[in-house]
Design an enzyme around this catalytic site. Sequence first.
Site, PDB file in Angstrom:
ATOM      1  N   HIS A   1     -10.096   5.310   1.197  1.00  0.00           N
ATOM      2  CA  HIS A   1      -8.736   5.549   0.732  1.00  0.00           C
ATOM      3  C   HIS A   1      -8.321   7.007   0.722  1.00  0.00           C
ATOM      4  O   HIS A   1      -7.156   7.315   0.419  1.00  0.00           O
ATOM      5  CB  HIS A   1      -8.559   4.950  -0.671  1.00  0.00           C
ATOM      6  CG  HIS A   1      -8.463   3.451  -0.640  1.00  0.00           C
ATOM      7  ND1 HIS A   1      -9.571   2.647  -0.549  1.00  0.00           N
ATOM      8  CD2 HIS A   1      -7.390   2.629  -0.653  1.00  0.00           C
ATOM      9  CE1 HIS A   1      -9.183   1.376  -0.529  1.00  0.00           C
ATOM     10  NE2 HIS A   1      -7.867   1.340  -0.585  1.00  0.00           N
TER      11      HIS A   1
ATOM     12  N   VAL B   1      17.722   8.770  -3.360  1.00  0.00           N
ATOM     13  CA  VAL B   1      18.402   9.164  -4.598  1.00  0.00           C
ATOM     14  C   VAL B   1      19.471  10.225  -4.320  1.00  0.00           C
ATOM     15  O   VAL B   1      20.626  10.099  -4.760  1.00  0.00           O
ATOM     16  CB  VAL B   1      17.379   9.677  -5.635  1.00  0.00           C
ATOM     17  CG1 VAL B   1      18.094  10.296  -6.839  1.00  0.00           C
ATOM     18  CG2 VAL B   1      16.470   8.535  -6.090  1.00  0.00           C
TER      19      VAL B   1
ATOM     20  N   ARG C   1     -26.959  15.231  15.792  1.00  0.00           N
ATOM     21  CA  ARG C   1     -26.905  13.852  15.325  1.00  0.00           C
ATOM     22  C   ARG C   1     -25.747  13.094  15.960  1.00  0.00           C
ATOM     23  O   ARG C   1     -24.805  13.678  16.492  1.00  0.00           O
ATOM     24  CB  ARG C   1     -26.724  13.802  13.805  1.00  0.00           C
ATOM     25  CG  ARG C   1     -27.939  14.189  12.989  1.00  0.00           C
ATOM     26  CD  ARG C   1     -27.583  14.267  11.525  1.00  0.00           C
ATOM     27  NE  ARG C   1     -28.760  14.548  10.708  1.00  0.00           N
ATOM     28  CZ  ARG C   1     -28.708  15.039   9.476  1.00  0.00           C
ATOM     29  NH1 ARG C   1     -27.525  15.306   8.921  1.00  0.00           N
ATOM     30  NH2 ARG C   1     -29.821  15.254   8.799  1.00  0.00           N
TER      31      ARG C   1
ATOM     32  N   ARG D   1       0.943  -5.211  -5.800  1.00  0.00           N
ATOM     33  CA  ARG D   1       1.149  -6.462  -5.064  1.00  0.00           C
ATOM     34  C   ARG D   1       1.433  -7.547  -6.092  1.00  0.00           C
ATOM     35  O   ARG D   1       0.876  -7.535  -7.185  1.00  0.00           O
ATOM     36  CB  ARG D   1      -0.078  -6.788  -4.216  1.00  0.00           C
ATOM     37  CG  ARG D   1      -0.415  -5.649  -3.245  1.00  0.00           C
ATOM     38  CD  ARG D   1      -1.534  -6.018  -2.296  1.00  0.00           C
ATOM     39  NE  ARG D   1      -2.016  -4.855  -1.551  1.00  0.00           N
ATOM     40  CZ  ARG D   1      -1.448  -4.349  -0.477  1.00  0.00           C
ATOM     41  NH1 ARG D   1      -0.346  -4.909   0.003  1.00  0.00           N
ATOM     42  NH2 ARG D   1      -1.947  -3.292   0.138  1.00  0.00           N
ATOM     43  N   CYS D   2       2.294  -8.479  -5.758  1.00  0.00           N
ATOM     44  CA  CYS D   2       2.756  -9.457  -6.748  1.00  0.00           C
ATOM     45  C   CYS D   2       2.770 -10.859  -6.144  1.00  0.00           C
ATOM     46  O   CYS D   2       3.659 -11.208  -5.358  1.00  0.00           O
ATOM     47  CB  CYS D   2       4.153  -9.073  -7.246  1.00  0.00           C
ATOM     48  SG  CYS D   2       4.816 -10.180  -8.508  1.00  0.00           S
TER      49      CYS D   2
ATOM     50  N   HIS E   1     -24.745  16.029  20.434  1.00  0.00           N
ATOM     51  CA  HIS E   1     -24.212  15.239  19.323  1.00  0.00           C
ATOM     52  C   HIS E   1     -23.112  14.319  19.851  1.00  0.00           C
ATOM     53  O   HIS E   1     -22.584  14.524  20.954  1.00  0.00           O
ATOM     54  CB  HIS E   1     -23.644  16.146  18.234  1.00  0.00           C
ATOM     55  CG  HIS E   1     -22.403  16.875  18.679  1.00  0.00           C
ATOM     56  ND1 HIS E   1     -22.445  18.094  19.336  1.00  0.00           N
ATOM     57  CD2 HIS E   1     -21.082  16.547  18.589  1.00  0.00           C
ATOM     58  CE1 HIS E   1     -21.202  18.476  19.620  1.00  0.00           C
ATOM     59  NE2 HIS E   1     -20.363  17.566  19.179  1.00  0.00           N
TER      60      HIS E   1
ATOM     61  N   MET F   1      -9.450   3.432   8.304  1.00  0.00           N
ATOM     62  CA  MET F   1      -8.679   2.258   7.911  1.00  0.00           C
ATOM     63  C   MET F   1      -8.026   1.593   9.119  1.00  0.00           C
ATOM     64  O   MET F   1      -7.753   2.235  10.126  1.00  0.00           O
ATOM     65  CB  MET F   1      -7.627   2.628   6.871  1.00  0.00           C
ATOM     66  CG  MET F   1      -8.195   2.811   5.475  1.00  0.00           C
ATOM     67  SD  MET F   1      -6.909   3.120   4.260  1.00  0.00           S
ATOM     68  CE  MET F   1      -7.756   2.560   2.786  1.00  0.00           C
TER      69      MET F   1
ATOM     70  N   ASP G   1      -0.935   2.321   8.575  1.00  0.00           N
ATOM     71  CA  ASP G   1      -1.473   1.549   9.700  1.00  0.00           C
ATOM     72  C   ASP G   1      -0.597   1.634  10.943  1.00  0.00           C
ATOM     73  O   ASP G   1      -1.053   1.324  12.047  1.00  0.00           O
ATOM     74  CB  ASP G   1      -1.642   0.078   9.307  1.00  0.00           C
ATOM     75  CG  ASP G   1      -2.799  -0.144   8.353  1.00  0.00           C
ATOM     76  OD1 ASP G   1      -3.735   0.677   8.362  1.00  0.00           O
ATOM     77  OD2 ASP G   1      -2.775  -1.130   7.598  1.00  0.00           O
TER      78      ASP G   1
ATOM     79  N   ARG H   1      -7.447  -2.721   9.174  1.00  0.00           N
ATOM     80  CA  ARG H   1      -8.041  -4.066   9.196  1.00  0.00           C
ATOM     81  C   ARG H   1      -7.559  -4.883  10.378  1.00  0.00           C
ATOM     82  O   ARG H   1      -8.321  -5.628  10.988  1.00  0.00           O
ATOM     83  CB  ARG H   1      -7.720  -4.816   7.891  1.00  0.00           C
ATOM     84  CG  ARG H   1      -8.600  -4.429   6.743  1.00  0.00           C
ATOM     85  CD  ARG H   1      -8.268  -5.243   5.512  1.00  0.00           C
ATOM     86  NE  ARG H   1      -6.897  -5.006   5.059  1.00  0.00           N
ATOM     87  CZ  ARG H   1      -6.305  -5.716   4.104  1.00  0.00           C
ATOM     88  NH1 ARG H   1      -6.935  -6.724   3.531  1.00  0.00           N
ATOM     89  NH2 ARG H   1      -5.067  -5.438   3.732  1.00  0.00           N
TER      90      ARG H   1
ATOM     91  N   THR I   1       3.829   2.707   6.106  1.00  0.00           N
ATOM     92  CA  THR I   1       2.448   2.239   6.140  1.00  0.00           C
ATOM     93  C   THR I   1       1.634   3.131   7.044  1.00  0.00           C
ATOM     94  O   THR I   1       2.061   3.446   8.160  1.00  0.00           O
ATOM     95  CB  THR I   1       2.333   0.777   6.616  1.00  0.00           C
ATOM     96  OG1 THR I   1       0.947   0.457   6.854  1.00  0.00           O
ATOM     97  CG2 THR I   1       3.112   0.520   7.885  1.00  0.00           C
TER      98      THR I   1
ATOM     99  N   GLY J   1       0.818  -1.209   0.000  1.00  0.00           N
ATOM    100  CA  GLY J   1       0.000   0.000   0.000  1.00  0.00           C
ATOM    101  C   GLY J   1       0.847   1.252   0.000  1.00  0.00           C
ATOM    102  O   GLY J   1       1.917   1.299   0.615  1.00  0.00           O
TER     103      GLY J   1
ATOM    104  N   ASP K   1       1.660  -0.316  11.931  1.00  0.00           N
ATOM    105  CA  ASP K   1       1.712  -1.624  12.589  1.00  0.00           C
ATOM    106  C   ASP K   1       3.064  -2.317  12.488  1.00  0.00           C
ATOM    107  O   ASP K   1       3.219  -3.454  12.938  1.00  0.00           O
ATOM    108  CB  ASP K   1       0.625  -2.547  12.046  1.00  0.00           C
ATOM    109  CG  ASP K   1       0.699  -2.755  10.543  1.00  0.00           C
ATOM    110  OD1 ASP K   1       1.510  -2.077   9.874  1.00  0.00           O
ATOM    111  OD2 ASP K   1      -0.056  -3.598  10.022  1.00  0.00           O
TER     112      ASP K   1
ATOM    113  N   ARG L   1     -25.845   8.957  11.531  1.00  0.00           N
ATOM    114  CA  ARG L   1     -25.291   8.940  10.173  1.00  0.00           C
ATOM    115  C   ARG L   1     -23.949   8.213  10.185  1.00  0.00           C
ATOM    116  O   ARG L   1     -23.251   8.178  11.202  1.00  0.00           O
ATOM    117  CB  ARG L   1     -25.087  10.368   9.653  1.00  0.00           C
ATOM    118  CG  ARG L   1     -26.382  11.149   9.480  1.00  0.00           C
ATOM    119  CD  ARG L   1     -27.200  10.587   8.316  1.00  0.00           C
ATOM    120  NE  ARG L   1     -28.352  11.423   8.037  1.00  0.00           N
ATOM    121  CZ  ARG L   1     -29.538  11.299   8.599  1.00  0.00           C
ATOM    122  NH1 ARG L   1     -29.721  10.351   9.521  1.00  0.00           N
ATOM    123  NH2 ARG L   1     -30.536  12.093   8.276  1.00  0.00           N
TER     124      ARG L   1
ATOM    125  N   ASP M   1       5.392  -5.100   6.198  1.00  0.00           N
ATOM    126  CA  ASP M   1       5.826  -6.446   6.562  1.00  0.00           C
ATOM    127  C   ASP M   1       6.029  -7.355   5.352  1.00  0.00           C
ATOM    128  O   ASP M   1       7.079  -7.987   5.212  1.00  0.00           O
ATOM    129  CB  ASP M   1       4.788  -7.065   7.510  1.00  0.00           C
ATOM    130  CG  ASP M   1       5.197  -8.438   7.994  1.00  0.00           C
ATOM    131  OD1 ASP M   1       5.854  -8.533   9.049  1.00  0.00           O
ATOM    132  OD2 ASP M   1       4.852  -9.437   7.319  1.00  0.00           O
TER     133      ASP M   1
END
Length: 324
Positions: A254, A29, A167, A77-78, A220, A174, A132, A176, A130, A16, A134, A248, A108
């Site tokens: 992303h 560089v 509200r 990704r491969c 709210h 993000m 995340d 996971r 990343t 990512g 993590d 809501r 990772d």
Amino acid sequence: MGVLAIQKIGVLTSGGDAPGMNAAIRAVVRTAIYHGLEVVGIRRGYAGLLDGDFRPMPIESVGDIIQRGGTCLFTARCKEFMTEEGQRRGYERLVEAGIEGLVVLGGDGSFRGAKRLSELGIPTVGVPCTIDNDIGACDANIGFDTAVQTVIQAIDKIRDTATSHERTYVIEVMGRHAGHIALAAGLAGGAESVLIPEVPFNLEDVVAKLQRGVARGKKHSIIVVAEGAARAVDVGHYIEEKTGFDTRVTVLGHVQRGGAPTASDRVLASRLGAFAVELLLKGETAVMAATQNGALVAVPFDEVFAAVRQPAQELCELAEILSN
């Protein structure tokens, strides 16, 4: 270790994308050229490595990119590179191109590929990128600070309309497998509840907290949910069903990966990108360039893989205290 007589290195971004990758590429560089090295950019990660998608990177190739999000080398990704045959072909591509060292920007999975190339004979250094946050064994991952800032900006704007319409808003961010973005943004954004995958939660408790707030005159509320903890739409339906509150749901998705990196991410990326080149020149391999307590360190990949970055218990407790 002494300085090696390396003449050419490669750099790629994998997995990512994260804000700050371009700043790190720029540092790789410019530092390499400062030391008299030739730099080859490998486009589209390990997929581009297998395809031989290489391009020279003279100093002008990294002009005006420090402020740009994403990665100028593209990423992918491969699955083929996960195989023994694919890894060996990647090694052969590097040898054919005369590349004597490789800097890998990613997480990772990217580092596991880099470790395998090191075992085959190509010195590799990883740079943790990343949103995340993590990747363990380091102070921070490039891109995390920017992602949190993006979420905070969204929370602040949503709070304005939540106040106007009285509200409850559920905001999905993000993460996971890691709740670092949700926890940091929820704490900084004054969320009433933060739901992350690492900490068990009960939606009945979330509802009870909302009802207590309404009872004392609160108009709210903001609930921040990491995508790995629950689906925001399900949380929103549950709250509305149990309370009748006008609720809501916003899924940021992303948008959190894009945008100009913060000053903090630019500085971190610049330090780690430059340090990665210096590690290759010193003969280091199968290590991650990192900061620990602010100092630059080389962390063996095996230590990185074994380290699990858990949300700080102190922050979890503080978020709970301040949300009451």
